[in-house]
Write a protein that holds these residues in place. Structure first.
Motif, PDB file in Angstrom:
ATOM      1  N   ALA A   1      41.951  44.127  47.132  1.00 41.43           N
ATOM      2  CA  ALA A   1      42.247  44.582  45.774  1.00 41.43           C
ATOM      3  C   ALA A   1      42.425  46.099  45.734  1.00 41.43           C
ATOM      4  CB  ALA A   1      41.131  44.156  44.830  1.00 41.43           C
TER       5      ALA A   1
ATOM      6  N   LEU B   1      45.742  48.040  44.548  1.00 40.10           N
ATOM      7  CA  LEU B   1      45.722  49.069  43.508  1.00 40.10           C
ATOM      8  C   LEU B   1      46.335  50.371  43.998  1.00 40.10           C
ATOM      9  CD1 LEU B   1      42.229  48.523  41.875  1.00 40.10           C
ATOM     10  CD2 LEU B   1      44.463  48.230  40.789  1.00 40.10           C
TER      11      LEU B   1
ATOM     12  N   VAL C   1      46.826  42.094  41.575  1.00 33.68           N
ATOM     13  CA  VAL C   1      45.609  42.566  42.246  1.00 33.68           C
ATOM     14  C   VAL C   1      44.560  41.455  42.261  1.00 33.68           C
ATOM     15  CG1 VAL C   1      43.684  44.207  42.103  1.00 33.68           C
ATOM     16  CG2 VAL C   1      46.032  44.986  41.727  1.00 33.68           C
ATOM     17  N   VAL C   2      44.391  40.790  41.135  1.00 30.59           N
ATOM     18  CA  VAL C   2      43.418  39.700  41.034  1.00 30.59           C
ATOM     19  C   VAL C   2      43.803  38.552  41.954  1.00 30.59           C
ATOM     20  CG1 VAL C   2      42.431  37.983  39.472  1.00 30.59           C
ATOM     21  CG2 VAL C   2      42.712  40.340  38.715  1.00 30.59           C
TER      22      VAL C   2
ATOM     23  N   SER D   1      43.228  39.499  45.647  1.00 31.80           N
ATOM     24  CA  SER D   1      41.800  39.501  45.952  1.00 31.80           C
ATOM     25  C   SER D   1      41.256  38.077  46.105  1.00 31.80           C
ATOM     26  CB  SER D   1      41.046  40.239  44.852  1.00 31.80           C
ATOM     27  OG  SER D   1      39.666  40.193  45.084  1.00 31.80           O
TER      28      SER D   1
END
Length: 53
Positions: free
Chosen positions: A26, A30, A39-40, A43
């Protein structure tokens, strides 16, 4: 969330699991200025793949 585990009680060990790799992925996403939803997803996918191993 348990971070310290193992050992005989007097010498606990630091346990690192897939969540840390997900956090690292993540952070990289970013830094590459990816949208938050991506990003979520990155991850979660990283953590899930590492848990399969």
């Amino acid at each position: 969330m348990q971070v310290f585990s193992g050992g005989d009680g007097s010498h606990p060990t630091l346990t690192i699991d897939a969540r840390l790799a997900g956090l690292g992925a993540a952070a990289v996403a970013l830094l590459l200025r990816a949208p938050f939803l991506l990003v979520v997803v990155v991850s979660a996918a990283t953590a899930a793949l590492l848990r399969l191993l």
